[in-house]
Design a protein around this motif. Sequence first.
Motif, PDB file in Angstrom:
ATOM      1  N   SER A  25       0.824  -1.214   0.000  1.00 51.14           N
ATOM      2  CA  SER A  25       0.000   0.000   0.000  1.00 51.14           C
ATOM      3  C   SER A  25       0.857   1.262   0.000  1.00 51.14           C
ATOM      4  O   SER A  25       0.592   2.209  -0.753  1.00 51.14           O
ATOM      5  N   SER A  26       1.892   1.286   0.827  1.00 55.90           N
ATOM      6  CA  SER A  26       2.749   2.477   0.872  1.00 55.90           C
ATOM      7  C   SER A  26       3.590   2.596  -0.397  1.00 55.90           C
ATOM      8  O   SER A  26       3.849   3.710  -0.879  1.00 55.90           O
ATOM      9  N   GLY A  27       4.008   1.454  -0.954  1.00 59.34           N
ATOM     10  CA  GLY A  27       4.749   1.493  -2.214  1.00 59.34           C
ATOM     11  C   GLY A  27       3.889   1.991  -3.360  1.00 59.34           C
ATOM     12  O   GLY A  27       4.347   2.770  -4.209  1.00 59.34           O
ATOM     13  N   TRP A  28       2.628   1.552  -3.379  1.00 58.57           N
ATOM     14  CA  TRP A  28       1.686   2.027  -4.395  1.00 58.57           C
ATOM     15  C   TRP A  28       1.458   3.531  -4.254  1.00 58.57           C
ATOM     16  O   TRP A  28       1.455   4.268  -5.241  1.00 58.57           O
ATOM     17  N   ALA A  29       1.279   3.969  -3.017  1.00 59.22           N
ATOM     18  CA  ALA A  29       1.091   5.402  -2.772  1.00 59.22           C
ATOM     19  C   ALA A  29       2.346   6.188  -3.130  1.00 59.22           C
ATOM     20  O   ALA A  29       2.268   7.298  -3.667  1.00 59.22           O
ATOM     21  N   LEU A  30       3.500   5.610  -2.844  1.00 58.44           N
ATOM     22  CA  LEU A  30       4.765   6.276  -3.157  1.00 58.44           C
ATOM     23  C   LEU A  30       4.921   6.477  -4.659  1.00 58.44           C
ATOM     24  O   LEU A  30       5.447   7.501  -5.114  1.00 58.44           O
ATOM     25  N   LYS A  31       4.425   5.524  -5.430  1.00 64.35           N
ATOM     26  CA  LYS A  31       4.560   5.594  -6.885  1.00 64.35           C
ATOM     27  C   LYS A  31       3.508   6.500  -7.523  1.00 64.35           C
ATOM     28  O   LYS A  31       3.808   7.252  -8.459  1.00 64.35           O
ATOM     29  N   HIS A  32       2.276   6.447  -7.012  1.00 63.30           N
ATOM     30  CA  HIS A  32       1.173   7.114  -7.702  1.00 63.30           C
ATOM     31  C   HIS A  32       0.641   8.361  -6.994  1.00 63.30           C
ATOM     32  O   HIS A  32      -0.018   9.188  -7.637  1.00 63.30           O
ATOM     33  N   TYR A  33       0.873   8.490  -5.684  1.00 64.46           N
ATOM     34  CA  TYR A  33       0.236   9.578  -4.946  1.00 64.46           C
ATOM     35  C   TYR A  33       1.223  10.442  -4.163  1.00 64.46           C
ATOM     36  O   TYR A  33       0.802  11.230  -3.323  1.00 64.46           O
ATOM     37  N   SER A  34       2.509  10.300  -4.436  1.00 62.62           N
ATOM     38  CA  SER A  34       3.505  11.111  -3.720  1.00 62.62           C
ATOM     39  C   SER A  34       3.628  12.472  -4.395  1.00 62.62           C
ATOM     40  O   SER A  34       4.576  12.748  -5.132  1.00 62.62           O
ATOM     41  N   ILE A  35       2.626  13.317  -4.132  1.00 66.88           N
ATOM     42  CA  ILE A  35       2.581  14.652  -4.719  1.00 66.88           C
ATOM     43  C   ILE A  35       3.284  15.613  -3.767  1.00 66.88           C
ATOM     44  O   ILE A  35       2.753  15.961  -2.718  1.00 66.88           O
ATOM     45  N   GLY A  36       4.474  16.025  -4.115  1.00 67.96           N
ATOM     46  CA  GLY A  36       5.214  16.942  -3.264  1.00 67.96           C
ATOM     47  C   GLY A  36       6.180  16.218  -2.342  1.00 67.96           C
ATOM     48  O   GLY A  36       6.120  15.003  -2.152  1.00 67.96           O
ATOM     49  N   ARG A  37       7.051  16.989  -1.736  1.00 64.33           N
ATOM     50  CA  ARG A  37       8.115  16.411  -0.909  1.00 64.33           C
ATOM     51  C   ARG A  37       7.584  15.786   0.374  1.00 64.33           C
ATOM     52  O   ARG A  37       8.133  14.790   0.861  1.00 64.33           O
ATOM     53  N   TYR A  38       6.516  16.366   0.934  1.00 69.64           N
ATOM     54  CA  TYR A  38       5.981  15.814   2.178  1.00 69.64           C
ATOM     55  C   TYR A  38       5.402  14.415   1.962  1.00 69.64           C
ATOM     56  O   TYR A  38       5.652  13.498   2.754  1.00 69.64           O
ATOM     57  N   ALA A  39       4.626  14.260   0.904  1.00 72.02           N
ATOM     58  CA  ALA A  39       4.040  12.950   0.615  1.00 72.02           C
ATOM     59  C   ALA A  39       5.125  11.937   0.271  1.00 72.02           C
ATOM     60  O   ALA A  39       5.052  10.769   0.676  1.00 72.02           O
ATOM     61  N   LEU A  40       6.126  12.378  -0.470  1.00 69.08           N
ATOM     62  CA  LEU A  40       7.231  11.485  -0.831  1.00 69.08           C
ATOM     63  C   LEU A  40       7.936  10.972   0.421  1.00 69.08           C
ATOM     64  O   LEU A  40       8.223   9.774   0.549  1.00 69.08           O
ATOM     65  N   ALA A  41       8.185  11.879   1.363  1.00 71.06           N
ATOM     66  CA  ALA A  41       8.839  11.478   2.612  1.00 71.06           C
ATOM     67  C   ALA A  41       7.929  10.597   3.461  1.00 71.06           C
ATOM     68  O   ALA A  41       8.386   9.622   4.074  1.00 71.06           O
ATOM     69  N   ALA A  42       6.630  10.917   3.487  1.00 75.45           N
ATOM     70  CA  ALA A  42       5.686  10.169   4.324  1.00 75.45           C
ATOM     71  C   ALA A  42       5.553   8.722   3.866  1.00 75.45           C
ATOM     72  O   ALA A  42       5.734   7.779   4.653  1.00 75.45           O
ATOM     73  N   TYR A  43       5.243   8.540   2.594  1.00 75.65           N
ATOM     74  CA  TYR A  43       5.061   7.175   2.091  1.00 75.65           C
ATOM     75  C   TYR A  43       6.388   6.421   2.025  1.00 75.65           C
ATOM     76  O   TYR A  43       6.431   5.203   2.235  1.00 75.65           O
ATOM     77  N   GLY A  44       7.464   7.145   1.754  1.00 69.72           N
ATOM     78  CA  GLY A  44       8.775   6.506   1.761  1.00 69.72           C
ATOM     79  C   GLY A  44       9.157   6.002   3.142  1.00 69.72           C
ATOM     80  O   GLY A  44       9.770   4.937   3.284  1.00 69.72           O
ATOM     81  N   LEU A  45       8.772   6.757   4.169  1.00 71.88           N
ATOM     82  CA  LEU A  45       9.059   6.349   5.547  1.00 71.88           C
ATOM     83  C   LEU A  45       8.358   5.041   5.891  1.00 71.88           C
ATOM     84  O   LEU A  45       8.982   4.109   6.432  1.00 71.88           O
ATOM     85  N   LEU A  46       7.064   4.948   5.584  1.00 70.29           N
ATOM     86  CA  LEU A  46       6.329   3.722   5.904  1.00 70.29           C
ATOM     87  C   LEU A  46       6.789   2.553   5.043  1.00 70.29           C
ATOM     88  O   LEU A  46       6.803   1.401   5.511  1.00 70.29           O
ATOM     89  N   PHE A  47       7.162   2.833   3.804  1.00 68.46           N
ATOM     90  CA  PHE A  47       7.661   1.751   2.950  1.00 68.46           C
ATOM     91  C   PHE A  47       8.967   1.193   3.515  1.00 68.46           C
ATOM     92  O   PHE A  47       9.154  -0.029   3.590  1.00 68.46           O
ATOM     93  N   ALA A  48       9.863   2.083   3.925  1.00 72.01           N
ATOM     94  CA  ALA A  48      11.132   1.642   4.510  1.00 72.01           C
ATOM     95  C   ALA A  48      10.889   0.866   5.804  1.00 72.01           C
ATOM     96  O   ALA A  48      11.530  -0.163   6.062  1.00 72.01           O
ATOM     97  N   HIS A  49       9.958   1.361   6.616  1.00 79.95           N
ATOM     98  CA  HIS A  49       9.616   0.667   7.865  1.00 79.95           C
ATOM     99  C   HIS A  49       9.110  -0.743   7.585  1.00 79.95           C
ATOM    100  O   HIS A  49       9.533  -1.713   8.229  1.00 79.95           O
ATOM    101  N   SER A  50       8.203  -0.866   6.632  1.00 78.46           N
ATOM    102  CA  SER A  50       7.607  -2.173   6.341  1.00 78.46           C
ATOM    103  C   SER A  50       8.645  -3.150   5.791  1.00 78.46           C
ATOM    104  O   SER A  50       8.656  -4.328   6.160  1.00 78.46           O
ATOM    105  N   VAL A  51       9.519  -2.665   4.926  1.00 84.14           N
ATOM    106  CA  VAL A  51      10.549  -3.541   4.356  1.00 84.14           C
ATOM    107  C   VAL A  51      11.496  -4.038   5.445  1.00 84.14           C
ATOM    108  O   VAL A  51      11.845  -5.227   5.497  1.00 84.14           O
ATOM    109  N   PHE A  52      11.898  -3.138   6.332  1.00 76.53           N
ATOM    110  CA  PHE A  52      12.803  -3.543   7.413  1.00 76.53           C
ATOM    111  C   PHE A  52      12.129  -4.564   8.329  1.00 76.53           C
ATOM    112  O   PHE A  52      12.762  -5.541   8.753  1.00 76.53           O
ATOM    113  N   CYS A  53      10.850  -4.343   8.629  1.00 74.84           N
ATOM    114  CA  CYS A  53      10.143  -5.276   9.507  1.00 74.84           C
ATOM    115  C   CYS A  53       9.915  -6.623   8.826  1.00 74.84           C
ATOM    116  O   CYS A  53       9.913  -7.664   9.495  1.00 74.84           O
ATOM    117  N   ILE A  54       9.726  -6.619   7.513  1.00 78.44           N
ATOM    118  CA  ILE A  54       9.610  -7.888   6.783  1.00 78.44           C
ATOM    119  C   ILE A  54      10.920  -8.664   6.879  1.00 78.44           C
ATOM    120  O   ILE A  54      10.932  -9.882   7.115  1.00 78.44           O
TER     121      ILE A  54
END
Length: 219
Positions: A25-54
Motif C-alpha cells: 500500500s505504501s509502495g503504491w502510494a509512493l509511486k502514484h500519490y507522492s505529490i510533493g516532498r511531504y508525501a514522498l517522505a511520508a510514504y517513503g518512511l512507511l515503505f522503509a519501515h515495512s521492508v525492514f520489519c519484513i
Amino acid sequence: MAVSAIGSLSSKLSLGLLNFVLAVSSGWALKHYSIGRYALAAYGLLFAHSVFCILHCTHPNPGQVQRRICELSLRYSPVIFVTLIVGQLQSFGGPQPNFAGSSSWHPIVFSLYISLLALVSVRSCLNEKSKLATVLARLERLNLALCVLWNVFCLWHIAIGDEFWWSLGLALLVLLNHFVLWRLTLRYNISPLEVGTVGMCFSVIFAINAAQEMIENRR
C-alpha cells in the motif's frame, strides 16, 4: 514449549503478512500519490519501515537490535507520517494564511520533534532503571502525545474548512491508533506490533483519500 513455539511462529507470520500489506500500500502510494516532498517522505518512511520489519520477520535468527529498531520505528513512524501528510494537505490550501494554522505549523512541529529527539537521545545514554531515565521516559511519552494531538488539531482544522471528511476520518483514526487500539493487546492474543501495523495500513488509505479529496475540491 511446543505450543509457545507455534504461537511465536504464528505471530511472526501474521506480522510479516501485515507488513507486506503495508509495503504494497505504501509502495503504491509512493509511486502514484507522492505529490510533493511531504508525501514522498511520508510514504517513503512507511515503505522503509515495512521492508525492514519484513526482513526482521523472515530472518531465521533476528537479533535484539533488529527488534529494537522495529519497535522504535513503530512508535515514531506513524506520528511522523501523519505530520508529513498534514504538510502535504497544507500545500493544497493555497495562499490562505491561517490554513490549518500554517503560519505557526513549521516552528511548532520543529520544536516538538527537536524536544522529542533530545529526550530520546539523552535517555538512550542512561541506565533504563535509573530514576532520571524513568522521568525522561514519561516526558518522552508526553511529548509524543503532544505531537499526536497537534496532528489531530491540524487535520481537524483542515477538515472543517471545506468539509473534508477523509481528513476528519484520518484525525479520528490517529486518536484511535494512539490512545485506544493498543488496549487490545491487554485482552487479546495480539502484539503491539500487529496493532500498530494495522493502524498504519489504514492511515495510508485515509491519507491517500484525504489528498485526493482536496485535489478534486480545488479543481
